[in-house]
Scaffold this motif. Structure first.
Motif, PDB file in Angstrom:
ATOM      1  N   SER A  10      29.914  47.920  10.043  1.00 43.62           N
ATOM      2  CA  SER A  10      30.380  48.741   8.931  1.00 43.62           C
ATOM      3  C   SER A  10      31.905  48.725   8.902  1.00 43.62           C
ATOM      4  O   SER A  10      32.552  48.270   9.840  1.00 43.62           O
ATOM      5  CB  SER A  10      29.884  50.164   9.100  1.00 43.62           C
ATOM      6  N   ASP A  55      36.147  55.468   3.956  1.00 47.42           N
ATOM      7  CA  ASP A  55      35.735  56.744   3.406  1.00 47.42           C
ATOM      8  C   ASP A  55      36.338  57.896   4.202  1.00 47.42           C
ATOM      9  O   ASP A  55      36.714  57.731   5.357  1.00 47.42           O
ATOM     10  CB  ASP A  55      34.210  56.851   3.445  1.00 47.42           C
ATOM     11  N   VAL A  56      36.359  59.059   3.554  1.00 42.77           N
ATOM     12  CA  VAL A  56      37.013  60.206   4.177  1.00 42.77           C
ATOM     13  C   VAL A  56      36.469  60.515   5.568  1.00 42.77           C
ATOM     14  O   VAL A  56      37.234  60.718   6.509  1.00 42.77           O
ATOM     15  CB  VAL A  56      36.838  61.452   3.278  1.00 42.77           C
ATOM     16  N   SER A  57      35.156  60.531   5.706  1.00 44.94           N
ATOM     17  CA  SER A  57      34.600  60.941   6.994  1.00 44.94           C
ATOM     18  C   SER A  57      34.898  59.891   8.063  1.00 44.94           C
ATOM     19  O   SER A  57      35.098  60.220   9.228  1.00 44.94           O
ATOM     20  CB  SER A  57      33.092  61.176   6.872  1.00 44.94           C
ATOM     21  N   VAL A  58      34.964  58.624   7.675  1.00 44.15           N
ATOM     22  CA  VAL A  58      35.266  57.562   8.632  1.00 44.15           C
ATOM     23  C   VAL A  58      36.758  57.573   8.951  1.00 44.15           C
ATOM     24  O   VAL A  58      37.177  57.318  10.075  1.00 44.15           O
ATOM     25  CB  VAL A  58      34.829  56.197   8.066  1.00 44.15           C
ATOM     26  N   GLN A  59      37.557  57.892   7.935  1.00 46.98           N
ATOM     27  CA  GLN A  59      38.998  57.967   8.123  1.00 46.98           C
ATOM     28  C   GLN A  59      39.341  58.926   9.265  1.00 46.98           C
ATOM     29  O   GLN A  59      40.155  58.614  10.126  1.00 46.98           O
ATOM     30  CB  GLN A  59      39.653  58.455   6.821  1.00 46.98           C
ATOM     31  N   ALA A  60      38.671  60.078   9.272  1.00 46.41           N
ATOM     32  CA  ALA A  60      38.941  61.050  10.313  1.00 46.41           C
ATOM     33  C   ALA A  60      38.638  60.467  11.695  1.00 46.41           C
ATOM     34  O   ALA A  60      39.405  60.649  12.639  1.00 46.41           O
ATOM     35  CB  ALA A  60      38.114  62.308  10.069  1.00 46.41           C
ATOM     36  N   GLN A  61      37.525  59.730  11.805  1.00 45.64           N
ATOM     37  CA  GLN A  61      37.179  59.104  13.092  1.00 45.64           C
ATOM     38  C   GLN A  61      38.284  58.168  13.555  1.00 45.64           C
ATOM     39  O   GLN A  61      38.694  58.187  14.717  1.00 45.64           O
ATOM     40  CB  GLN A  61      35.895  58.263  12.977  1.00 45.64           C
ATOM     41  N   GLU A  74      41.543  59.958  14.610  1.00 45.55           N
ATOM     42  CA  GLU A  74      41.409  60.568  15.932  1.00 45.55           C
ATOM     43  C   GLU A  74      41.451  59.504  17.032  1.00 45.55           C
ATOM     44  O   GLU A  74      42.046  59.708  18.081  1.00 45.55           O
ATOM     45  CB  GLU A  74      40.117  61.385  16.029  1.00 45.55           C
ATOM     46  N   VAL A 134      47.927  62.159   5.303  1.00 48.37           N
ATOM     47  CA  VAL A 134      47.542  61.474   6.532  1.00 48.37           C
ATOM     48  C   VAL A 134      48.775  61.198   7.383  1.00 48.37           C
ATOM     49  O   VAL A 134      48.771  61.410   8.601  1.00 48.37           O
ATOM     50  CB  VAL A 134      46.792  60.162   6.196  1.00 48.37           C
ATOM     51  N   GLU A 167      31.364  60.472  -1.094  1.00 49.44           N
ATOM     52  CA  GLU A 167      31.929  59.234  -0.565  1.00 49.44           C
ATOM     53  C   GLU A 167      31.320  58.024  -1.268  1.00 49.44           C
ATOM     54  O   GLU A 167      30.394  58.156  -2.059  1.00 49.44           O
ATOM     55  CB  GLU A 167      31.663  59.168   0.944  1.00 49.44           C
ATOM     56  N   PRO A 205      43.011  65.856   6.151  1.00 47.75           N
ATOM     57  CA  PRO A 205      44.199  66.577   6.607  1.00 47.75           C
ATOM     58  C   PRO A 205      44.862  67.331   5.469  1.00 47.75           C
ATOM     59  O   PRO A 205      45.120  66.768   4.415  1.00 47.75           O
ATOM     60  CB  PRO A 205      45.110  65.457   7.140  1.00 47.75           C
ATOM     61  N   SER A 243      35.460  64.792  12.670  1.00 46.39           N
ATOM     62  CA  SER A 243      34.870  63.559  12.154  1.00 46.39           C
ATOM     63  C   SER A 243      33.364  63.698  12.080  1.00 46.39           C
ATOM     64  O   SER A 243      32.760  64.403  12.881  1.00 46.39           O
ATOM     65  CB  SER A 243      35.249  62.337  12.979  1.00 46.39           C
TER      66      SER A 243
END
Lengths: 322, 337, 366
Positions: free
Chosen positions: A153, A183-189, A192, A214, B51, B274, B285
């Motif tokens: 992915s 995507d937003v949720s993956v971006q956070a991963q 981090e 960001v 998404e 953020p 996450s």
């Protein structure tokens, strides 16, 4: 140069010739000076065409600078060739924007990761065991090792790209919009993960992005670019909360805030027009044609980057004390 | 269903119920949109958030039957109040009537302004074409005048010159403004903006959003905004529908969604972005990735990534459960017996 | 279709098992690659035109390999010399010469079908070799031009333009009329080369004069053949060069040559591969037309184009069947490669690949 600085860039310029014209030049990067300390993140923000991506590639010598100097780890690498250049690249790496195109589609993950190991002659013992251990660093496992990029992915691919960049144990990594295709949720991963790796290996980052939220989250210091120049530079919190340069003010005010109360209460200051083309930019301050505070001198002379407050710099005549 | 399908409350322009869209691909049936219901009132901005691949674009395209093969609208209704006051079901009316509505009463703006403009024609011609398609007796001079005033409304400087420009002569932001002007050319009642600012710079994005807001107030039209950017939602939306894997997982007024999110996905999503005005220690996450919609996970579709998943979540799909007034969420955690 | 897929799969797996024996763990490390091969085999087996093309090409290949051995009449024996009944009759028509070969004989009394078996070898070898020599030349020049850019690019591409602008046929004619004498001299003294080339074309060593003519067609064709490849490769290199993975490879310490051959070449190869298959078809016809024009080998070599040209002298009353038969052979040779190329284009296209992948998985589940 303080001993804590890993990278120092002095008056770096890159002018591209416009095809089919002798006089027209794109001043993609036009006299940029900054430094990055060991283990810190410098964020670079700006809109399309401001030269931030070119700057990242220039710093890594993927593009030859027109003039200026790049000093890495107390060595001048501006003109480094052959072995010296390879030595520089072993210590300074890059993560690209789009993981779909930064991994060769015809190679397995293992062979992609083995490339830097083999070409830099790193001693790793058993290659497979080493790779498995490294994959754990970025949250991937042995089962991903012999796959092709298209079997992973977007987020997983970016993890591989990050691992390739840090596998040579560099001291400095340029991150060119590393999450903007995710995507937003993956971006956070991924964000981090990058923070985590920075702590573990004491990495210095240059984080290039158009997404100011960001950049602010990721970096201690932040530089705002406009048409090939840094117009403001300082601690991220200071720049965000108290921008000096008129362009920074407009730019930061335009950032959408994911909090309805703040988003609706903030005063709307909309900038007029769109950034002009970097081909033959306006004389004097480059922002003056769009700047509502422009004064006489702005049209004639380019403002230098001045320290206005403690370590907070802006290139604007309004703050120039005589 | 058949007994009173044509009833719409006074102020509602569009009411979609139980919309179901499937794509019949080589790989199998993609359940792109399953059982989606929403409504839009006059002068209201509704945001569909989610998404990539959550079905937000497909939903709005399905409303005006812009779904192309191998996609198929499998069920549901989309009641629309026409300018004349007549209520029709967009999924059932004839092609002729649908064409009358599209581009006339319902306007679209897509993500990429470049591809929605034909490079061979001027901006003025595009507007002329849209107007003529729905009004037969109108001279070129009149439409040209109208085009200039439309371009003025979307704040394009020197519209008399710009109207004769070809798309490539305009910048990205200018093109998106032109597309919006084309959309406005027939005073639409419903305006659908599909990621209208994704390819644009922040400052231009702010300009476009500001423009959309003021236009909506002037025209009293309903606005459906499709986006993945929660910041944009916070800035312009009145009501929000959060979509995940082809379903609406939470719906409510803006403040309800942002300050009292009740679905785990919404909660996590809000903490994954953020916020530059706040000090954030760590972003939340969401583990794993969006599921394949060919074989969606059993029960709740978010269950494989949900930190609060219970046994029931694996077995049964949660319905939308009322949290507070107008605020509903599809999560078994909210079920109180 | 299913059997073809099974066959190809068993070939893939026996290869994989062989590698596994040499270096244990190979299968596990290359599972994705094997999967990729299986996918290609699957895609190929599902493409009707591909399978038909493959069968034709395979048949042509087999005939080309064993043809000269199979031919029941030596081409260098003129039957009319000792068989009087054949004399002064010209090519004989099947109905009128009962008891004679199926498609009759040529004007020297040689069996047309037997002669065409020699022809297979000659046409096949010429077409394959022209493409195999011309393509790499063009690929290398295109790679260098595209990657280096600037002056190098300018020089290489202008030379390419000159060759492209010059009519290929005219250039080939010019070469074919000048070269043979020199090659003939070379073959006269060099025994090894003579043996090699005569073996390759399935001709007798005594025929070195004709061999020289064949080789000159060959060289002439290689010279006009590479510019197309240089141009297509340069174009693809220009787009691949900009890909971030090339920059990443630089940062991984690879030299220019390693980047060219490890990253850029594999990524520009698929259009080239497709073009090569199509080109083999074109080359077959091109070579035949050159010898049809009399620029190729002369008597007694039974080159297909030359045979058609001779049959033309008795057209249509006495030789229409010969022209049709030989033309059909050439058509089949070209068609086979064309069909194969078409299928290859689909198989190598990443857009169609995805769909195929899903179908394979679905079928596996069944």
């Amino acid at each position: 140069m303080s001993s804590n600085e890993i990278l120092k860039v002095l008056d770096l310029k890159k002018h591209f010739r416009v095809r089919g014209s002798l006089t027209k030049k794109v001043k993609a990067v036009d006299g940029v000076t900054f430094s990055i300390e060991v283990g810190e993140t410098l964020g670079v923000v700006g809109e399309s065409g401001c030269g931030k991506t070119t700057l990242g590639r220039l710093v890594l010598r993927l593009i030859e600078p027109t003039s200026g100097r790049i000093i890495f780890d107390n060595k001048d690498v501006t003109k480094a060739k052959g072995r010296d250049l390879r030595e520089y690249w072993r210590n300074a790496q890059m993560v690209f924007q789009d993981p779909h195109t930064s991994l060769d589609p015809r190679m397995t993950i293992a062979s992609i990761l083995l490339e830097p190991i083999r070409y830099y002659n790193l001693k790793v013992g058993d290659e497979e065991e080493f790779l498995v251990k490294q994959m754990e660093l970025v949250g991937l496992g042995r089962e991903h090792l012999y796959r092709y990029p298209h079997e992973l992915s977007g987020g997983q691919k970016q993890r591989v790209a990050i691992l390739r960049a840090i596998i040579t144990k560099p001291k400095f990594v340029v991150l060119d919009e590393p999450t903007s295709s995710l995507d937003v949720s993956v971006q956070a991963q991924i964000l981090e993960l990058l923070k985590d790796l920075q702590r573990k290996f004491n990495l210095a980052y240059m984080f290039i992005s158009h997404d100011i939220s960001v950049v602010k989250y990721m970096s201690r210091r932040m530089a705002v670019m406009y048409l090939g120049k840094i117009v403001e530079l300082g601690a991220s919190d200071d720049v965000f909360e108290k921008p000096y340069h008129p362009y920074s003010k407009f730019l930061l005010a335009a950032v959408p805030i994911p909090d309805p109360k703040i988003a609706r209460s903030k005063t709307k200051v909309l900038i007029k027009g769109e950034p002009p083309s970097p081909i033959n930019p306006p004389a004097g301050c480059r922002f003056h044609p769009r700047c509502p505070y422009a004064i006489e001198i702005c049209r004639k002379q380019e403002p230098p980057l001045l320290e206005i407050e403690n370590k907070h710099y802006a290139a604007c005549w309004l703050y120039h004390k005589k | 269903m058949e007994s009173q399908p044509m009833y719409l409350p006074e102020d509602v322009i569009l009411k979609v119920e139980n919309l179901d869209v499937k794509f019949y691909t080589y790989a199998g049936v993609v359940h792109a949109v399953s059982n989606v219901s929403f409504y839009v009132k006059e002068g209201e901005t509704v945001a569909l958030v989610g998404e990539t691949g959550c079905g937000k674009s497909v939903t709005t395209r399905a409303v005006t039957r812009l779904i192309e093969s191998p996609g198929r609208i499998e069920g549901g209704s989309a009641l629309f109040r026409r300018r004349s006051g007549k209520v029709v079901d967009l999924l059932k009316i004839g092609d002729e009537e649908l064409r009358e509505i599209r581009g006339n009463e319902i306007a679209y703006v897509f993500q990429d302004p470049t591809s929605s403009l034909d490079p061979l024609y001027t901006i003025g011609y595009h507007i002329h074409e849209t107007i003529v398609a729905h009004k037969s007796k109108i001279s070129k001079k009149q439409t040209f005048k109208q085009a200039v005033s439309l371009l003025k409304q979307v704040l394009i400087p020197s519209p008399e010159i710009r109207v004769k420009n070809y798309p490539h002569e305009l910048s990205g932001g200018m093109r998106q403004r032109s597309v919006i002007a084309i959309g406005l050319s027939n005073n639409p009642r419903l305006f659908i903006a599909d990621e209208p600012t994704t390819n644009l710079d922040v400052t231009v994005q702010a300009q476009i959003l500001d423009l959309l807001k003021s236009l909506q107030e002037n025209y009293k039209m309903g606005l459906i905004l499709i986006t993945h950017n929660l910041g944009i939602v916070a800035e312009v939306a009145n009501r929000v529908y959060v979509m995940y894997a082809g379903k609406i997982v939470e719906e409510g007024y803006l403040e309800q969604i942002f300050y009292n999110p009740s679905h785990p996905y919404t909660k996590l999503l809000l903490r994954a972005v953020p916020d530059p005005t706040k000090k954030i220690e760590k972003l939340e996450s969401i583990h794993g990735t969006v599921p394949s919609l060919i074989n969606p996970p059993p029960g709740c579709r978010f269950q494989p990534r949900c930190p609060f998943a219970m046994e029931k979540c694996l077995i049964k799909e949660p319905p939308l459960i009322e949290v507070e007034n107008q605020h509903r969420s599809a999560c078994w955690l909210l079920e109180r017996t | 279709m299913e059997t073809i897929f099974r066959l190809l799969r068993s070939i893939i797996w026996s290869y994989a098992k062989l590698r596994e024996k040499i270096s244990p763990g190979w299968i596990q490390k290359n599972s994705s690659r094997i999967k990729e091969w299986e996918l290609m085999a699957y895609a190929y087996s599902r493409s009707l035109i591909g399978v038909i093309g493959g069968v034709i090409v395979l048949a042509v290949f087999i005939l080309a390999v064993i043809g000269p051995l199979l031919a029941w009449e030596p081409y260098w024996e003129y039957k009319i010399v000792y068989d009087e009944s054949l004399r002064y009759r010209g090519p004989c028509l099947p109905p009128s010469c009962t008891g004679y070969p199926l498609l009759g004989t040529d004007e020297w009394g040689r069996d047309i079908i037997a002669m065409s078996l020699y022809g297979f070898r000659i046409s096949f070898v010429i077409s394959i070799v022209v493409v195999l020599l011309g393509a790499p030349l063009g690929i290398i020049l295109g790679l260098i031009a595209g990657y280096k850019g600037g002056v190098v690019d300018e020089i290489i591409m202008r030379i390419t333009d000159i060759f492209l602008a010059f009519p290929g046929l005219v250039l080939a004619i010019a070469f074919a009329s000048v070269l043979p004498q020199r090659i003939r001299g070379f073959l006269e003294v060099n025994n090894i080369a003579r043996a090699f080339f005569s073996g390759l074309f399935g001709l007798r060593q005594e025929e070195y004069g004709q061999l020289a003519a064949l080789l000159s067609i060959w060289i002439a064709m290689v010279i006009v053949w590479w510019p197309g490849y240089a141009r297509i490769v340069r174009g693809s290199v220009l787009s691949v060069r900009e890909m971030p993975f090339v920059e990443a490879a630089k940062l991984s310490g690879l030299s220019t040559w390693s980047i060219l051959f490890k990253h850029i070449l594999p990524n520009v190869l698929s259009p080239v591969l497709v073009m090569m298959t199509f080109d083999i078809a074109t080359a077959t016809l091109f070579a035949a037309s050159l010898s049809f024009l009399g620029l190729g080998p002369q008597e007694p070599v039974p080159e297909l184009g030359f045979m058609i040209s001779k049959a033309g002298g008795y057209f249509p009353e006495r030789s229409s069947h010969v022209v049709i038969y030989l033309g059909f052979i050439l058509l089949m040779m070209a068609l086979g490669w064309n069909l194969l190329g078409d299928a290859l284009r689909d198989i190598l296209d990443p857009r169609t690949r995805r769909a195929i992948e899903y179908r394979l998985e679905k079928e596996k589940k069944k």
